[in-house]
Design an enzyme around this catalytic site. Structure first.
Site, PDB file in Angstrom:
ATOM      1  N   LYS A 172     -45.427 -58.754 -52.103  1.00 47.18           N
ATOM      2  CA  LYS A 172     -44.312 -58.692 -51.164  1.00 47.18           C
ATOM      3  C   LYS A 172     -44.289 -60.023 -50.395  1.00 47.18           C
ATOM      4  O   LYS A 172     -45.081 -60.257 -49.498  1.00 47.18           O
ATOM      5  CB  LYS A 172     -44.468 -57.522 -50.188  1.00 47.18           C
ATOM      6  CG  LYS A 172     -43.304 -57.382 -49.192  1.00 47.18           C
ATOM      7  CD  LYS A 172     -43.759 -57.788 -47.814  1.00 47.18           C
ATOM      8  CE  LYS A 172     -42.673 -57.691 -46.771  1.00 47.18           C
ATOM      9  NZ  LYS A 172     -41.640 -58.733 -46.820  1.00 47.18           N
ATOM     10  N   GLY A 204     -50.566 -63.693 -42.152  1.00 42.39           N
ATOM     11  CA  GLY A 204     -49.432 -63.575 -41.243  1.00 42.39           C
ATOM     12  C   GLY A 204     -49.894 -63.480 -39.808  1.00 42.39           C
ATOM     13  O   GLY A 204     -50.981 -63.946 -39.449  1.00 42.39           O
ATOM     14  N   SER A 205     -49.083 -62.849 -38.983  1.00 42.44           N
ATOM     15  CA  SER A 205     -49.365 -62.796 -37.547  1.00 42.44           C
ATOM     16  C   SER A 205     -50.481 -61.804 -37.228  1.00 42.44           C
ATOM     17  O   SER A 205     -50.750 -60.877 -37.998  1.00 42.44           O
ATOM     18  CB  SER A 205     -48.103 -62.394 -36.789  1.00 42.44           C
ATOM     19  OG  SER A 205     -47.766 -61.043 -37.061  1.00 42.44           O
ATOM     20  N   ASN A 206     -51.087 -61.987 -36.052  1.00 42.86           N
ATOM     21  CA  ASN A 206     -52.176 -61.107 -35.638  1.00 42.86           C
ATOM     22  C   ASN A 206     -51.719 -59.665 -35.459  1.00 42.86           C
ATOM     23  O   ASN A 206     -52.406 -58.729 -35.886  1.00 42.86           O
ATOM     24  CB  ASN A 206     -52.789 -61.610 -34.326  1.00 42.86           C
ATOM     25  CG  ASN A 206     -53.784 -62.715 -34.555  1.00 42.86           C
ATOM     26  OD1 ASN A 206     -53.445 -63.726 -35.155  1.00 42.86           O
ATOM     27  ND2 ASN A 206     -54.999 -62.533 -34.086  1.00 42.86           N
ATOM     28  N   VAL A 239     -49.198 -57.947 -36.812  1.00 43.88           N
ATOM     29  CA  VAL A 239     -48.952 -57.258 -38.085  1.00 43.88           C
ATOM     30  C   VAL A 239     -50.260 -57.073 -38.849  1.00 43.88           C
ATOM     31  O   VAL A 239     -50.509 -56.013 -39.434  1.00 43.88           O
ATOM     32  CB  VAL A 239     -47.922 -58.041 -38.924  1.00 43.88           C
ATOM     33  CG1 VAL A 239     -47.759 -57.397 -40.294  1.00 43.88           C
ATOM     34  CG2 VAL A 239     -46.576 -58.103 -38.207  1.00 43.88           C
ATOM     35  N   GLY A 240     -51.097 -58.103 -38.842  1.00 43.98           N
ATOM     36  CA  GLY A 240     -52.372 -58.021 -39.553  1.00 43.98           C
ATOM     37  C   GLY A 240     -53.238 -56.869 -39.070  1.00 43.98           C
ATOM     38  O   GLY A 240     -53.839 -56.141 -39.869  1.00 43.98           O
ATOM     39  N   GLU A 270     -55.848 -62.862 -43.006  1.00 41.67           N
ATOM     40  CA  GLU A 270     -55.891 -64.222 -42.460  1.00 41.67           C
ATOM     41  C   GLU A 270     -54.730 -64.347 -41.493  1.00 41.67           C
ATOM     42  O   GLU A 270     -53.571 -64.184 -41.880  1.00 41.67           O
ATOM     43  CB  GLU A 270     -55.795 -65.265 -43.585  1.00 41.67           C
ATOM     44  CG  GLU A 270     -57.042 -65.335 -44.449  1.00 41.67           C
ATOM     45  CD  GLU A 270     -58.313 -65.663 -43.673  1.00 41.67           C
ATOM     46  OE1 GLU A 270     -58.222 -66.307 -42.603  1.00 41.67           O
ATOM     47  OE2 GLU A 270     -59.390 -65.254 -44.115  1.00 41.67           O
ATOM     48  N   CYS A 274     -51.081 -72.341 -40.019  1.00 41.22           N
ATOM     49  CA  CYS A 274     -52.092 -71.644 -39.225  1.00 41.22           C
ATOM     50  C   CYS A 274     -53.224 -72.584 -38.815  1.00 41.22           C
ATOM     51  O   CYS A 274     -53.926 -72.327 -37.847  1.00 41.22           O
ATOM     52  CB  CYS A 274     -52.627 -70.436 -39.980  1.00 41.22           C
ATOM     53  SG  CYS A 274     -53.270 -70.805 -41.611  1.00 41.22           S
ATOM     54  N   GLN A 289     -37.831 -68.363 -35.360  1.00 39.27           N
ATOM     55  CA  GLN A 289     -38.948 -69.259 -35.095  1.00 39.27           C
ATOM     56  C   GLN A 289     -38.552 -70.362 -34.117  1.00 39.27           C
ATOM     57  O   GLN A 289     -39.326 -70.738 -33.237  1.00 39.27           O
ATOM     58  CB  GLN A 289     -39.476 -69.862 -36.402  1.00 39.27           C
ATOM     59  CG  GLN A 289     -40.837 -70.520 -36.276  1.00 39.27           C
ATOM     60  CD  GLN A 289     -41.903 -69.561 -35.755  1.00 39.27           C
ATOM     61  OE1 GLN A 289     -41.886 -68.364 -36.043  1.00 39.27           O
ATOM     62  NE2 GLN A 289     -42.826 -70.080 -34.958  1.00 39.27           N
ATOM     63  N   GLU A 342     -50.714 -68.837 -29.847  1.00 39.13           N
ATOM     64  CA  GLU A 342     -50.213 -69.543 -31.016  1.00 39.13           C
ATOM     65  C   GLU A 342     -48.697 -69.698 -30.915  1.00 39.13           C
ATOM     66  O   GLU A 342     -47.973 -68.721 -30.750  1.00 39.13           O
ATOM     67  CB  GLU A 342     -50.567 -68.795 -32.303  1.00 39.13           C
ATOM     68  CG  GLU A 342     -50.164 -69.563 -33.554  1.00 39.13           C
ATOM     69  CD  GLU A 342     -50.570 -68.853 -34.830  1.00 39.13           C
ATOM     70  OE1 GLU A 342     -51.073 -69.521 -35.743  1.00 39.13           O
ATOM     71  OE2 GLU A 342     -50.381 -67.624 -34.915  1.00 39.13           O
TER      72      GLU A 342
END
Length: 487
Positions: free
Chosen positions: A180, A233-235, A237-238, A255, A289, A336, A390
């Site tokens: 995905k 991806g982002s923290n 969502v991760g 990551e 990142c 963004q 970030e």
């Protein structure tokens, strides 16, 4: 007479067939350099599409697992050859879809080719060890077995390299995959999957579907027939994905973010340090990142460093990544861009001094895109949002330190620990940095961004789930160890 160019619709790839989503809904993929330029249309998939893709991968996994590693590697070699033939086309598509310069996307595509070749070779390397048994008449050894079906969730900032560095090891170690991609760069991913299709991968081994992360991404995390999930991806969502995978006992690899410091010691080569900071912070519009976002400079050289940094930053050319004169392209999307501008506003509100940049770029062609000026803040304090959080954009926060020890304390004073760099010619400073810096990737006299494909990559603290990608380390995630005792 006006000629209308037909814009292609890209379908999901499931069980060896390109097909529309069950929903029959599509989304536009836009060029961030010119929002009037539609790259293509991609599917807005749902749970039914995901179930179909997972079922295809599940049915294909047994036959794929039973191939030898070298046989699976041959498929990767073929995919590398196809990608090599299409390097210009795919690099140009990535530039149009994500915004970074063509030089960068060509380099990224070349890296994808190299990753495929590297992991093709992994098919011929050892998968276990012989271990002495206490029973002299027995043989004991280990081997490795694939997880089964692996879900790959990839981001938009490296639309070629990151999907490939997840897919290639997953496949060569015997897994089947459901990919995905980020919606912003789904067309680029579809073109990569076309390379796998042309390479002749058996139906169901490689599957791709596009759609919202809240449905498809979360669905991958929750799906009982997906045995492993690899995510970048982002923290926020991760962590959701990790919690969902943990709840059902699936293996997961995350990551996530970075707030990467560069320390410039008093004995540093200033020109080298400035050039590396500019490249690390502003290439790819800071959307890495591992991008440099904090620069901690010795007070002895602070004024001189700042002066050179600002001067060279003002020389950066901003524009369409397809233009050979462009050094820095746009942000990848309107969202963004707005995020970056909001952090610039926060920096001003918190009392940081704006040295250069800080505004949306709107000259000429820039008016139709998501451009922002490369930005540098001075008089920053450790607790400011622009120092702690970030941003994922071309924004630098400058900090002053009286010693390397203080610089290390400032460098470690964030929740992230992905990459870090120091510029010094003092071996004691170098050793202190290696020992005391809390980051998974340490670079000396080089920019903070970048890692070689044969080396492990991953972060500490909230930057990752403490697993590692790339190199031989990928084997640790994509396989399980099986111990065999023969009497």
């Amino acid at each position: 007479m006006t000629t209308t160019v037909e814009i292609k619709t890209y379908y999901n790839f499931i069980n060896g067939v390109w097909a529309p989503s069950v929903s029959n809904e599509i989304n536009k993929s836009l060029n961030p350099a010119d929002k009037n330029d539609v790259i293509g249309y991609v599917q807005k998939s749902n749970e039914e599409d995901l179930n179909e893709a997972v079922q295809a991968a599940k049915q294909a996994k047994e036959a794929w697992r039973k191939l030898s590693g070298s046989e699976r590697g041959e498929y990767l070699y073929k995919a590398a050859h196809v990608l090599e033939k299409r390097i210009d086309e795919i690099a140009k598509c990535a530039t149009r879809e994500m915004g970074k310069t063509l030089v960068e996307t060509k380099g990224e595509t070349a890296r994808g080719i190299a990753i495929l070749k590297y992991y093709a070779g992994e098919g011929m390397r050892k998968v276990g060890d012989v271990i002495p048994s206490t029973d002299s008449s027995a043989l004991m050894f280990t081997t490795r077995v694939p997880l089964g079906v692996v879900g790959v969730i990839s981001p938009w900032n490296f639309p070629i390299a990151i999907p490939i560095w997840k897919m290639a090891p997953a496949l060569v170690y015997g897994n089947t995959i459901v990919v995905k991609p980020a919606s912003e760069t789904a067309v680029t991913c579809a073109k990569i999957i076309e390379c796998f299709e042309e390479a002749g991968f058996p139906a169901g081994v490689v599957n791709m579907l596009t759609g919202p992360g809240s449905i498809v991404g979360q669905g991958i995390a929750d799906h009982e027939d997906i045995n492993g999930i690899t995510f970048t991806g982002s923290n926020g969502v991760g962590k959701q994905i990790g919690q969902a995978a943990l709840a059902r006992g699936a293996k997961y690899q995350l990551e996530m973010g970075g707030k990467n410091p560069v320390i410039v010691a008093a004995d540093a080569d200033l020109e080298l340090a400035v050039d590396a900071v500019i490249t690390g912070a502003f290439r790819s519009t800071g959307q890495k990142c591992t991008a440099t976002s904090r620069v901690i400079v010795s007070s002895e050289i602070y004024e001189e460093f700042r002066q050179i940094l600002v001067k060279k930053t003002k020389e950066i050319t901003i524009g369409d990544g397809l233009d050979s004169d462009t050094w820095m392209g746009p942000c990848a999307s309107e969202n963004q861009l707005n995020t970056v501008l909001s952090y610039i506003e926060k920096g001003l509100e918190e009392g940081a001094t704006l040295l250069t940049g800080g505004k949306r770029a709107k000259k000429g062609i820039q008016a139709n895109g998501y451009y922002v000026e490369p930005t540098i803040f001075d008089n920053c304090t450790p607790d400011m949002a622009i120092v702690q959080e970030e941003i994922f954009g071309p924004v630098i926060a400058l900090l002053k330190a009286e010693s390397v020890e203080e610089a290390l304390q400032l460098g470690n004073n964030v929740e992230y620990g992905l990459s870090a760099s120091i510029f010094t010619t003092n071996i004691q400073h170098l050793l202190s940095f290696i020992n005391d810096m809390e980051a998974g990737l340490i670079r000396i006299n080089s920019e903070s961004a970048g890692v070689e494909l044969q080396a492990p990559f991953g972060g500490m603290k909230n930057s990752s789930s403490h697993s590692r990608e790339q190199g031989e380390a990928a084997k640790e995630f994509f396989t399980s160890i099986k111990t065999v005792f023969i009497k």
